[in-house]
Design a protein around this motif. Sequence first.
Motif, short mmCIF file in Angstrom:
data_model
loop_
_atom_site.label_atom_id
_atom_site.label_comp_id
_atom_site.label_asym_id
_atom_site.label_seq_id
_atom_site.Cartn_x
_atom_site.Cartn_y
_atom_site.Cartn_z
N LYS A 72 0.86 -1.20 0.00
CA LYS A 72 0.00 0.00 0.00
C LYS A 72 0.89 1.24 0.00
N TRP A 86 3.15 6.76 -9.84
CA TRP A 86 1.76 7.23 -9.90
C TRP A 86 1.18 6.95 -11.30
N MET A 126 0.15 3.48 -11.69
CA MET A 126 -1.11 3.24 -10.97
C MET A 126 -2.29 3.83 -11.73
N ARG A 186 -3.21 1.44 -14.39
CA ARG A 186 -3.94 0.28 -13.83
C ARG A 186 -5.35 0.67 -13.43
N THR A 187 -5.50 1.89 -12.88
CA THR A 187 -6.82 2.33 -12.42
C THR A 187 -7.83 2.30 -13.57
N HIS A 218 -1.71 -4.53 -8.89
CA HIS A 218 -2.81 -3.98 -8.10
C HIS A 218 -2.65 -2.47 -7.96
N ILE A 219 -3.66 -1.84 -7.38
CA ILE A 219 -3.61 -0.38 -7.19
C ILE A 219 -3.33 -0.14 -5.71
N CYS A 220 -2.26 0.60 -5.44
CA CYS A 220 -1.80 0.69 -4.04
C CYS A 220 -2.39 1.90 -3.30
N ASP A 221 -3.00 2.84 -4.03
CA ASP A 221 -3.44 4.10 -3.41
C ASP A 221 -4.96 4.08 -3.24
N HIS A 271 -9.13 -3.92 -8.22
CA HIS A 271 -7.92 -4.03 -9.05
C HIS A 271 -8.28 -4.66 -10.39
#
Length: 333
Positions: free
Chosen positions: A10, A104, A107, A110-111, A132-135, A152
């Motif tokens: 995360k 970023w 991510m 991925r988002t 996966h998305i960490c934020d 995700h």
Amino acid sequence: MGVIMAELYKFEFPKDIKMTRIFENRELLGKLRASSWEKEILPSVKRVYDGELFFPAPYEDRPYIYCSLVCSLDGRIAFEDAPVSTYLARNNYLDKEGGIINFWSLMMQRTHADGAITAAKTLLSEPEGTLHICDSEMIKERINILKKSNKHPLNIVVSRSGTGIPFNHKIFNSLSDENLHVIIATTRKGKERLAQTKNKKFAFVEVETRDDIKQIQELKLLSEATDIKVCPVLVVGKYNEEIDTKLFMWILRQIGINRLFVEAPQYMYHLIQEQILDEFFMDFSMLFAGGSIVAGSRFEFKSNLHPHTELINVAIHKQNFLYTRHRMVYSCP
Ligand SMILES: NC(=O)c1ccc[n+]([C@@H]2O[C@H](COP(=O)([O-])OP(=O)(O)OC[C@H]3O[C@@H](n4cnc5c(N)ncnc54)[C@H](OP(=O)(O)O)[C@@H]3O)[C@@H](O)[C@H]2O)c1
């Protein structure tokens, strides 16, 4: 000894990071916006990306497909002594914030994706490399604004041979409340080899043609199921050694993968060869890595016949990072 089920990494991005856009292909951006299903730019994108970001709607027979690489200035995709791609950005000691923006950007890609592809060699090099998305803000935007049903993207591991996949990797062993869904896509030969794997159980779904509707429904259910003890494996097409790429992409579209993000370098080049990769995000970290880890070394395009790209937008951070987005161009006059 059994494998320990793991939490996913995360990270909450600082709210004051921002790249500076220095070029926009306005005509192309307009076309992408006009053909997109989305009408709204995510707040996090507005804050960091310094301009708009829209992806077009998918094709009828396949997802819209994009990929991304971070490179050293000398074109390497990892350091030889520690082949983790994020080190190229994170270890740019002249601009730590620029490295965070590169992460970023990954991510952000991925988002927007419903599915994301990785492969054995990337998993072996990157033990933390789950797609996966960490934020938490980006996860919320994905669900509330982009209306995705999952936190995700569906993680898809491609392998023709069914060998070399590290089943002790985090991607196959995350805690069920992390909601990371993973499938493998392989061939008939790959199925035979996977079936012999000890300590891992699989649910094989064989789709030979577009008429195999029942199997596709089964794959969709398995790919969305939580708390399953088996790993779903899609066996694509009738070939023994090759995945039928057209059929594979069609199946992905049928199970709700409208936008596909490719993170495995060899597979990116395969899709370029097939002329179905739509976009390429390429970030440059201003350092030299040297060594032999490059993308596409097994693929060769001819001096008079090769794919091109058109820049969509370009941004920088300080004088140490360049962030580029490209549209692939396969036919030339
Ligand atoms: N800089 C970056 O942004 C970035 C991003 C990701 C990874 N990396 C780095 O890249 C390196 C690994 O990249 P890589 O290109 O060597 O390997 P890779 O793409 O991760 O994995 C290669 C595997 O992909 C499978 N594959 C290839 N073509 C396929 C096809 N047409 N259908 C199905 N499966 C296919 C093959 O397995 P089979 O032989 O079983 O088919 C092959 O062994 C690592 O060092 C990693 O850290 C860098």
